[in-house]
Design an enzyme around this catalytic site. Structure first.
Site, short mmCIF file in Angstrom:
data_model
loop_
_atom_site.label_atom_id
_atom_site.label_comp_id
_atom_site.label_asym_id
_atom_site.label_seq_id
_atom_site.Cartn_x
_atom_site.Cartn_y
_atom_site.Cartn_z
N ARG A 96 -5.92 3.97 2.46
CA ARG A 96 -5.27 4.14 1.16
C ARG A 96 -5.76 5.34 0.37
O ARG A 96 -4.96 6.01 -0.29
CB ARG A 96 -5.48 2.89 0.31
CG ARG A 96 -4.59 1.74 0.72
CD ARG A 96 -5.04 0.46 0.07
NE ARG A 96 -6.36 0.08 0.55
CZ ARG A 96 -7.07 -0.95 0.07
NH1 ARG A 96 -6.58 -1.68 -0.92
NH2 ARG A 96 -8.25 -1.24 0.58
N ALA A 155 -15.60 1.68 5.19
CA ALA A 155 -14.66 2.24 4.22
C ALA A 155 -15.47 2.75 3.04
O ALA A 155 -16.52 2.24 2.71
CB ALA A 155 -13.70 1.17 3.75
N GLY A 156 -14.96 3.79 2.41
CA GLY A 156 -15.65 4.31 1.23
C GLY A 156 -15.44 3.42 0.01
O GLY A 156 -16.01 3.67 -1.04
N ARG A 162 -14.26 -14.17 7.71
CA ARG A 162 -13.20 -14.69 6.83
C ARG A 162 -12.80 -16.10 7.26
O ARG A 162 -12.81 -16.42 8.44
CB ARG A 162 -11.97 -13.77 6.88
CG ARG A 162 -10.95 -14.06 5.77
CD ARG A 162 -9.99 -12.89 5.57
NE ARG A 162 -10.75 -11.69 5.18
CZ ARG A 162 -10.28 -10.44 5.24
NH1 ARG A 162 -9.05 -10.22 5.66
NH2 ARG A 162 -11.03 -9.41 4.86
N LYS A 179 -16.03 -1.55 12.76
CA LYS A 179 -15.68 -1.31 11.35
C LYS A 179 -16.05 -2.57 10.57
O LYS A 179 -15.58 -3.67 10.90
CB LYS A 179 -14.18 -1.03 11.24
CG LYS A 179 -13.56 -1.22 9.86
CD LYS A 179 -13.91 -0.12 8.88
CE LYS A 179 -13.05 -0.23 7.61
NZ LYS A 179 -13.31 -1.43 6.81
N TYR A 223 -14.29 -8.78 10.30
CA TYR A 223 -14.37 -9.28 8.94
C TYR A 223 -14.66 -10.77 8.96
O TYR A 223 -13.83 -11.55 9.45
CB TYR A 223 -13.05 -9.05 8.20
CG TYR A 223 -12.61 -7.60 8.17
CD1 TYR A 223 -13.46 -6.60 7.72
CD2 TYR A 223 -11.33 -7.24 8.58
CE1 TYR A 223 -13.06 -5.28 7.70
CE2 TYR A 223 -10.92 -5.92 8.55
CZ TYR A 223 -11.78 -4.93 8.12
OH TYR A 223 -11.38 -3.62 8.10
N ASP A 237 0.81 -1.22 0.00
CA ASP A 237 0.00 0.00 0.00
C ASP A 237 0.85 1.27 0.00
O ASP A 237 0.29 2.37 -0.04
CB ASP A 237 -0.89 0.04 1.26
CG ASP A 237 -2.03 -0.96 1.17
OD1 ASP A 237 -2.09 -1.72 0.19
OD2 ASP A 237 -2.87 -0.97 2.09
#
Lengths: 290, 290, 290, 290, 290
Positions: D242, D212-213, D154, D183, D152, D25
């Site tokens: 990012r 996140a956008g 996963r 989040k 998340y 990143d």
């Protein structure tokens, strides 16, 4: 160190196999019936000339009261022989902390000047055993207790446990851990093992190397090899079990004394054989045992 | 030790199977309906002559208040019978520390003179169980509590759980751990098990051997084998569960007393059978229970 | 115990599924939109007649301040439904110790008279969960906190989770752990489950058995089965979640009250249905809530 | 809470990817060369209008002295991106306890009003991460520290990480843990994600949802989606990394400010774009930073 | 920091391979016989100009008394080379805590200004090693001890350990952990490694990068590459082992001095070669060693 009687060399009588090998080493053809009684080990250790008697704390706790003058080495971990390396990677965990050994020592009044731990280097559980060994050594040195590590390369990653270069690595590992003594196997996979063994003794530096005399039953061969390990290769002592305790009490004591005569007093093999056969007495000079 | 009534031999009434075997041992054909109520165990233990009643702390906590005169053995670990050895290596963890048992003992005022732990030697989790057992024994001895280990060789590495030499190894392992008593299986895989069993009794040294009488339902056969274990092979007591608690209360009490008469008082099988059938009373001399 | 209002039977409102089933139980066809707001659970619990409201400490911490009069049961462990038994053996770990619950209780001033823990008996991680459950129960009893264990046989070793004999084993396991209540599944795999269920209730002894009324949506069927569990089989209460919170607030409250009327006051099914339909009010006698 | 400037909505600048994504990143085509210097993150965070800057304690310790006015969120766990889910189930362990963060906070005098932890729900290691997250939240609340969990789904058990119902479950899980903020990912696998996302916001209850956008590079698209998440779906803030730090310093600061203008002040997208392009200044009203 | 003699660059003499590589690096063709004695390392470290000598605590404990003026770095973890990555994911655990190092430091009076730890990023045991490293760094900084992390991407997930971008990620990881120095491998898989290496140096930010000169035996090539790493790529020092200790004592000392002359004093390669060949003396200005 009184356990070496000032010689710097240690005669270690190994009596930890009731866990390691279950009853295989104690009962069966070629083994004296005396050996099936755990007290046999204490009878030998108390009457023979030895540096220290290595065994589990459980046995020390059970018999120590009647054998208060033995110098004990508390072996902190052991595993049985049931799970073979082909089935699972070898691992053995400490049963007690050094602080507990010390506490027991104080409560019981017994002499436990040393502690020991077995590491299977090359096992996938190596990290766990290195940690426990390092902690044992650290805690032992804080308390003025001698530390002995048994290091055996073992596991799927180890193709030849008797490779001299690998055994030298195990010896160096003992030194890097800060142990006082490291017990390793004898590099029998070599044309001239007593020369090859020098690599290990040197690699161990100030950590002294203990070695088994091998499984040879013949007393002369056994003592000759012991003598070579000490005075050709430079080993710092021996760790002997079966070659002692599988014999009847009197013979076992005489074997102990024969070994001590070589290890501590440096006598030659013939003299040691006289002691073993009972033709000659052997007595170490006593130091104060603290 | 008052739990042996001075005989040096222990009559242990095993009541830990509600975890080990779930409801299989307590409900079904051939089992008295009494047995499905957990209190059945306490009713037996409180009215019969026993050395100690081994069960989980949870049961002691729940029923102990109403049965304050039983000598309890707190069994610190147990596993269910659901996961078989073919699926995964056996493992069982301590539920409580000995310090917690001691704390409970003090709060409750109950008599808990003993603690117990099961080890599956030969399991890949052996290291964990040896550690916990060693810690239990260490902590128990610090507090004057009797320690009993159940040692069963089990796991993929164990081909024959009833092999006499292996069972003797388990007995020796109990001694090396420093336990007061070791419960092992009877070496039924042998032409003359009562001779074969002597190897184990001897290998255990000062650690006394407890043995189940076997699953035989016939009372005479059961008591005969028990007598042989004690007075031919030299066992230090018994650990009996199903042969007692699967019977209706009165019969269970009489079986307990018959067993105690053999174990503690050393009566012969015929006399024990008279007690079992109710033709004869049996009462142990009471010591002070501390 | 005030959570049973002196009846000895517990009406437990289960609100721990936001972790266990994620949003499946709270949003979708046939579920009231009210149910997607976590506060719905608290609105029900605060206005209905319940014994205790079982949920995670996180929710209690977030909403408890606004709902200070609920009797909470802090559910100490939970897992999501994502990893299925076919993929990996079930395991769930305690998030908090009982000491932390107690500390939170003192700081917040909330009433948390009970704690709970789920055990997957028969999982390869059973040893870990039995240990944590035993520790929870021990610590709860030291502090006068009620302990509830949810015991579900699950894992590759469990062929039929609804087998009556296995469920009875789970009930007995709860007793052997010393829990006050054990929540088990109803043995639907049996011709006459309400008779079969008696085995479990009896096997649990002094540990009271909680049971779900099942997933039946029909109110009469649900309440009938509940009545049978309690007054035919002898259950010590219920643990009901979805059949309450998936309804709109008013209906959910009435369902709670109908259940409480059966569980705590022992009314018959018709009377309970009147309460559920709103034709009849229901109010428990209030004890002091400590 | 000063980190939301009284708006109740949090602008979180995510700077924890040096561990999570290694150098991917931070260096390469389309990434400003500024971004390869870790200090870039601090330069942005110190000059832009943000709620808090989330990063590892190691970076805070190394650079914080020179950037004392940033509100830090100490991210307690992170893993690298090297081991993929196809190889092994995801797991990440806390590096520090909240007590250590607190101790560091006191020693350094830095403002660390928040802590964070990532949970991979549905991983076979879920139990371990739920435990650590719960402990973090408990300890944070004891000390008045804000807690944020990244959740998340996963692992092998998770077929579609962007399923709206599953994401709502993750949001509810955050609430059940008692976190202040959760989040989660945006449910892109849905025809109308901004409607679908409402399920999650509602399921989270009083736990506010950060999102996140998305990875869109186009500023207008990015800010439009952000606006929708907040003011259509009801999100409680954003977590953006990012899209900020891969830009050169000045542009990164302007992007931060544009985001803050939407999140905290609720401006429309056109106004935010003016801020991003530098045509308009943006300054939050300063509260006292505690 | 006195270990960099004010230059900000660290000459680290790596002597931890007795564990990492067993005896392979110390005995055999092309290795001076001096090297098989562990004391060789101490002889070099005490007579040569170095920043610090990194080795295991066990060796420091055993030899430190005779070499009290060396600046030691206690390497807290190590593993042997026996288990290869193809067999099992790499893992190495800390032997001691920093608190124990500190305690030893105080008892022994030795100078141990630094501690070190190896992380195998990308191993499935990464979480465990990141935790231990973070804890080491935290504890070291509390006590004013320098922390060095060795970060090697390794494991089934790592296809190319020498990939420049991955190595830069490792460098950034060291910074995110808050280490003072990070030892990484040189990105030999690149057309222009010294340019490629700049990515890593920059990604590490204020964490200084140590690099090995490579395994090249030719002194000029070795020193040239070292010079480039430092003065082209911007490395913060070196970590060199075999290229020093496999030489006879005098030559090893001269090599140390040649390296120090480049690292600390910034001399050119020709001057360093003069020092290595003994044509020129080299002496660092001594600071007070605390």
């Amino acid at each position: 160190m009184n356990i070496t009687r000032g010689s710097g060399r240690l005669m270690l009588f190994a009596g930890d196999k009731k866990m390691e090998n279950l009853n295989i080493d104690f009962y069966g053809p070629g083994i004296s019936p005396d050996d099936n009684d755990p007290e046999h080990l204490f009878r030998i250790a108390s009457r023979a000339e030895i540096g220290c008697f290595a065994t589990q704390m459980g046995l020390i706790a059970r018999y120590g009261e009647d054998y208060p003058h033995i110098n004990y080495l508390a072996k902190l971990n052991s595993k049985t022989n049931l799970v073979k390396t082909a089935q699972a990677e070898p691992v053995s965990s400490a049963f007690y902390s050094v602080a507990q050994v010390d506490e027991f020592r104080e409560c019981s009044g017994l002499g436990i000047p040393a502690v020991g731990y077995t590491i299977y280097a090359g096992s996938e559980y190596e990290a766990q055993m290195l940690h426990e060994a390092a902690q044992m050594i650290y805690a032992a040195h804080q308390r003025g207790i001698i530390s002995v590590v048994w290091i055996y390369p073992r596991g799927a990653a180890v193709k030849d446990e008797r490779d001299p270069h690998l055994i030298a690595g195990a010896a160096g590992l003992g030194c890097a851990l800060g142990a006082d003594f490291v017990k390793i196997n004898y590099p029998t996979n070599h044309a001239d093992p007593k020369q090859a063994f020098k690599e290990a003794v040197q690699a161990a530096g100030r950590c002294k190397v203990l070695c088994a005399g091998g499984s040879s039953v013949d007393a002369r061969l056994f003592l000759e090899r012991l003598w070579e390990q000490l005075f050709v290769s430079g080993a710092g002592g021996n760790a002997t079990g079966r070659n002692i305790h599988q014999k009847p009490l009197k013979e076992a004591i005489q074997m102990c004394n024969a070994i001590s005569a070589i290890v501590v007093s440096g006598v030659n093999v013939n003299e040691a054989l006289s002691i073993y056969s009972g033709r000659k007495e052997f007595k170490l000079k006593r130091n104060n045992v603290g």
